[in-house]
Write an enzyme that holds these catalytic residues in place. Sequence first.
Site, mmCIF file in Angstrom:
data_model
loop_
_atom_site.group_PDB
_atom_site.id
_atom_site.type_symbol
_atom_site.label_atom_id
_atom_site.label_comp_id
_atom_site.label_asym_id
_atom_site.label_seq_id
_atom_site.Cartn_x
_atom_site.Cartn_y
_atom_site.Cartn_z
ATOM 1 N N LEU A 148 -3.976 9.735 6.819
ATOM 2 C CA LEU A 148 -3.130 8.698 6.403
ATOM 3 C C LEU A 148 -3.255 8.305 5.008
ATOM 4 O O LEU A 148 -4.614 7.972 4.957
ATOM 5 C CB LEU A 148 -3.148 7.620 7.526
ATOM 6 N N SER A 149 -2.567 8.130 4.173
ATOM 7 C CA SER A 149 -2.746 7.687 2.688
ATOM 8 C C SER A 149 -1.757 7.101 2.208
ATOM 9 O O SER A 149 -2.135 6.725 1.200
ATOM 10 C CB SER A 149 -2.441 9.337 1.883
ATOM 11 N N ASP A 197 0.749 -1.120 -0.034
ATOM 12 C CA ASP A 197 0.066 -0.039 -0.108
ATOM 13 C C ASP A 197 0.977 1.151 0.081
ATOM 14 O O ASP A 197 0.665 2.277 0.551
ATOM 15 C CB ASP A 197 -1.050 0.098 1.195
#
Length: 376
Positions: free
Chosen positions: A301-302, A271
């Site tokens: 959060l990305s 991710d």
Amino acid sequence: MQKALINSILLSGGNYYYDQAVILRSGIIENVIPEAEVPDEMIRIDLKGDWLCPGFIDLQVMGAGGALFGGVPSVEYLAIMEHELLRQGVTTFLPTVSTNAPEIMEQAIASAVAYRKVAIGNFLGLHLEGPYINPKYRGAHPESLIHKASISEVKNRIRNAAGEIKMITLAPELQDADVLDFLQHQKIVVAIGHSGATYEEAIAFFSGEIKTATHLFNGMAPMHHRTPGLIPAIFRERPFTSIVADGIHVSFAMLELAKKLLGDRLYLISDAATLTTTGIYQHTFKGDHYVTVAENGQEVLSGSALTMLRALQNCVIHAGIALPEAVNMATLYPAQVLGLATEIGLIAPGYAANLVAFDQHYNCSAVFFKGNLVEA
């Protein structure tokens, strides 16, 4: 021309193998034999006692090397991602396109189709994470671009992709039955994620055809003893389920618990994001993860700063998972998700000669792709 990889400890299928040579020829693993049986005339590559495992398979990676493909899709960004991820030992990956404007989603598909002609080959196809998700559990996805799927849009997208869409993450509780039925009959992995599904809805989704779950614990309601939701349904049905093992998206204690409950159904994804100042996802690096500013002005959060090798290391050091099993989580299990476990994910005769060597400190020391040593 044959060549033998020698002086390594093999990690494959959940086991250690000592004093074995891996024979490569024409891009495949021709055989695995005792080192003492390697013919004198064969080319030998000494791996200096390092671990050797199948190439890593990352089914959810947003960007690498400064190229965030889902933000500003292009063939150039796919080329950057292929080279950078190959250097990290990722020999199969799905660049992930998160919720975006329809024209950006189509641009990503068109870029993938165009790039296939010149791809090195570790780019397998696309993972579309959105826009058919639940806005309540959107995370960093822009709420204004999330919408329910229409059968016409889905069919057009699949047709335009010409086989390049390999995985879709969606919230099934919000989709019509005809959409889910259509997707089930395509050669696409359908995953539940960014979803507010009830326990009963999730159980129904997991029934029948094999389906998966995207980044366990993230983008879903936490467990509650009176209103069990998606997470308990995952633990009961045990579908293939991905997890981001960085200690930030998921604590290591919860990683350890998930492994105990899901066993060989839990697999690793990075991710991973990358630093970028273009597109709607402008990721800022925060030392060990990435954040972006959401539409409401809040920082969220990305993405992770993981490599697949670092995720594997975290499993061993912080969650008590045996090294050969952690390797399975980054190789064999994602290969099974893709339906490719007879071609990639193991060190065995007939498998692709995609291999990664790393030392005792988890530093990548060599990568082989289609039997060729990758230049650093």
